[in-house]
Design an enzyme around this catalytic site. Structure first.
Site, PDB file in Angstrom:
ATOM      1  N   LYS A 106       0.866  -1.196   0.000  1.00  9.01           N
ATOM      2  CA  LYS A 106       0.000   0.000   0.000  1.00  9.01           C
ATOM      3  C   LYS A 106       0.884   1.222   0.000  1.00  9.01           C
ATOM      4  CE  LYS A 106      -4.433   0.223   0.915  1.00  9.01           C
ATOM      5  NZ  LYS A 106      -5.411  -0.556   0.211  1.00  9.01           N
ATOM      6  N   GLY A 218     -20.107   6.531   3.357  1.00  3.37           N
ATOM      7  CA  GLY A 218     -19.080   6.738   2.331  1.00  3.37           C
ATOM      8  C   GLY A 218     -19.727   6.737   0.961  1.00  3.37           C
ATOM      9  N   TYR A 219     -19.374   7.734   0.134  1.00  3.77           N
ATOM     10  CA  TYR A 219     -19.999   7.827  -1.190  1.00  3.77           C
ATOM     11  C   TYR A 219     -18.944   8.091  -2.261  1.00  3.77           C
ATOM     12  CZ  TYR A 219     -24.560   7.803  -3.481  1.00  3.77           C
ATOM     13  OH  TYR A 219     -25.679   7.439  -4.211  1.00  3.77           O
ATOM     14  N   GLY A 220     -17.777   7.501  -2.046  1.00  2.00           N
ATOM     15  CA  GLY A 220     -16.754   7.532  -3.092  1.00  2.00           C
ATOM     16  C   GLY A 220     -17.058   6.428  -4.096  1.00  2.00           C
ATOM     17  N   ASN A 221     -16.040   5.938  -4.771  1.00  2.00           N
ATOM     18  CA  ASN A 221     -16.252   4.886  -5.773  1.00  2.00           C
ATOM     19  C   ASN A 221     -16.976   3.688  -5.164  1.00  2.00           C
ATOM     20  OD1 ASN A 221     -15.893   3.156  -8.109  1.00  2.00           O
ATOM     21  ND2 ASN A 221     -14.240   2.204  -6.966  1.00  2.00           N
ATOM     22  N   GLY A 223     -18.716   3.265  -2.039  1.00  2.00           N
ATOM     23  CA  GLY A 223     -20.043   3.484  -1.448  1.00  2.00           C
ATOM     24  C   GLY A 223     -21.104   3.792  -2.499  1.00  2.00           C
TER      25      GLY A 223
END
Ligand code: GLU
Length: 416
Positions: A106, A218-221, A223
């Site tokens: 990472k 979460g509402y990125g890619n 969510g």
């Protein structure tokens, strides 16, 4: 005593528990507790006002016994080396539990991408790859997107790498745009993989998912795709969603066909018509059937675990639940689909992307989805069967499956 929230201390404590059950050789245990390699470096970036700002970058190659290190790069103002160490360890266990021939790594940069212009972001991304170019590649370490990084950033990094080495080598990075050798289906892959594990959980429990309530943090890619797929695949009633600015709630459900374009247009869900405001912490405590943490680590802790009401927690984020919260939630009978199983769909399709890049022949989306489904379903049941056989919770079971495979590879190589 307050809980230790250092993600790497948490990752090590989780490994320790599995090592005790596996009766892992102490020398092997000591080896697996630490990253094999770390890179810490400065990235000087020429800013738009002609000043130079120096950013701090990291890459951790946690373990590459089973194959080249694999894992995303995060851009975050609160990035720490210990967070990246933990995330790199979890990538190792993730690739292993899915039984794909990759190790774990990472990376990250301490930065706030929202404060950077497009040009500054491009120069920062290229600077990261310049620093790492000698140490990455399809046979060494293959980065990908993670929190606040995306296919465009992968494209800049790919281009920088190829300028340095002087030839095309798309398999150096995954999560690329389709036009540059990305895989069909990589965008929604993490969310799709998670929903496949929810489907398998429902089968085990004899539940009908249609109309069941769900909250997504979460509402990125991840969510946002989870919202769309929860709606399309199962008819789940998603009553609450949130992004870093807060959440929205509607007891009758939130339609992704409305919320997705709204969030894209406005840069946040704030003020979505016909919904109530809900905070990120209240969202977690809603009385819903399924809770999907899809943001960042340490969201379910000893401070709120006893107020969590969801019966199923599908961890699409990495490290959302602390060990103390795990104990409280398991004691309450909550069914947790642990992060490095639940969110493994992304790296699985990244692996498919590497395969397609290396034989220069590309699959259609249906084939990608079928193969992802096969891998996720197999891994889910390997973990479930282990949990039954050893009478442990799903997270410990996932560790038992994953750590044993990595330890075997390390032993076969004669490292320990
Ligand atoms: N960043 C994703 C994860 O945490 C995907 C990593 C990858 O595709 O290599 O699993």
């Amino acid at each position: 005593m307050s809980e230790n929230l250092n993600p790497f201390a948490i990752a090590q404590a989780q490994l320790d528990e599995a090592a005790a059950i596996l009766q892992l050789d102490p020398d092997m245990h000591a080896f697996l507790r630490e990253p094999m390699r770390e890179f810490h470096f400065s990235i000087p970036v020429r800013m738009d006002d002609d000043s130079t700002k120096t950013f701090r970058g990291y890459r951790v190659q946690y373990n590459d016994a089973r194959g080249p290190a694999k894992g995303g790069i995060r851009f975050h103002p609160d990035e720490t080396i210990d967070t990246i160490r933990a995330l790199a360890a979890w990538m190792t266990w993730k690739a292993s539990v899915l039984d794909i021939p990759l190790g774990g790594g990472k990376g990250g940069i301490i930065c706030n991408p929202r404060e950077l212009s497009r040009g500054e972001l491009e120069r920062l991304s290229r600077g990261y790859m310049r620093a790492m170019a000698r140490y990455v590649g399809g046979t060494q370490d293959v980065p990908a997107p993670d929190v606040n990084t995306n296919p465009q950033i992968m494209a800049w990094m790919l281009d920088e790498y190829e300028l340095i080495v002087g030839h095309r080598e798309p398999g150096v990075i995954t999560g690329k745009p389709i036009e540059l050798g990305g895989s069909q289906g990589r965008g929604p892959a993490t969310a799709l993989g998670g929903l496949i594990t929810i489907r398998e959980t429902a089968k085990l429990k004899g539940m009908d998912l249609k109309g069941m309530t769900c909250a997504i943090q979460g509402y990125g890619n991840v969510g946002s795709n989870a919202h769309q797929l929860a709606h399309d695949m199962f008819g789940l009633n998603v009553v609450a969603i949130s992004d870093e600015f807060g959440g929205i709630y509607n007891v009758n459900g939130l339609d992704p066909a409305q919320t997705l374009p709204y969030s894209r247009r406005n840069g946040s869900l704030k003020g979505f018509p016909g919904s109530d405001v809900i905070s990120n912490s209240d969202l977690l405590e809603l009385d819903v059937d399924i809770l999907i943490p899809a943001a960042i680590e340490n969201q379910l802790t000893s401070a709120n675990a006893d107020r969590i009401k969801a019966k199923i927690i599908a961890e699409l984020a990495n490290g959302p639940t602390t060990p103390d919260a795990d104990n409280i939630l398991n004691a309450k009978g909550c069914y947790i689909i642990p992060d490095f199983l639940c969110n493994a769909g992304g790296v699985t399709v990244s692996y498919f992307e590497m395969v397609q890049n290396s034989y220069q022949f590309y699959w259609d989306e249906v084939l990608v989805q079928q193969r992802l489904d096969q891998k996720m379903t197999l891994a889910f049941h390997a973990v479930h069967n282990m949990a039954q056989a050893k009478n442990v919770d799903n997270r410990v079971a996932a560790y038992l499956v994953a750590v044993d495979r990595v330890a075997q590879a390390v032993r076969l190589r004669g490292w320990v």
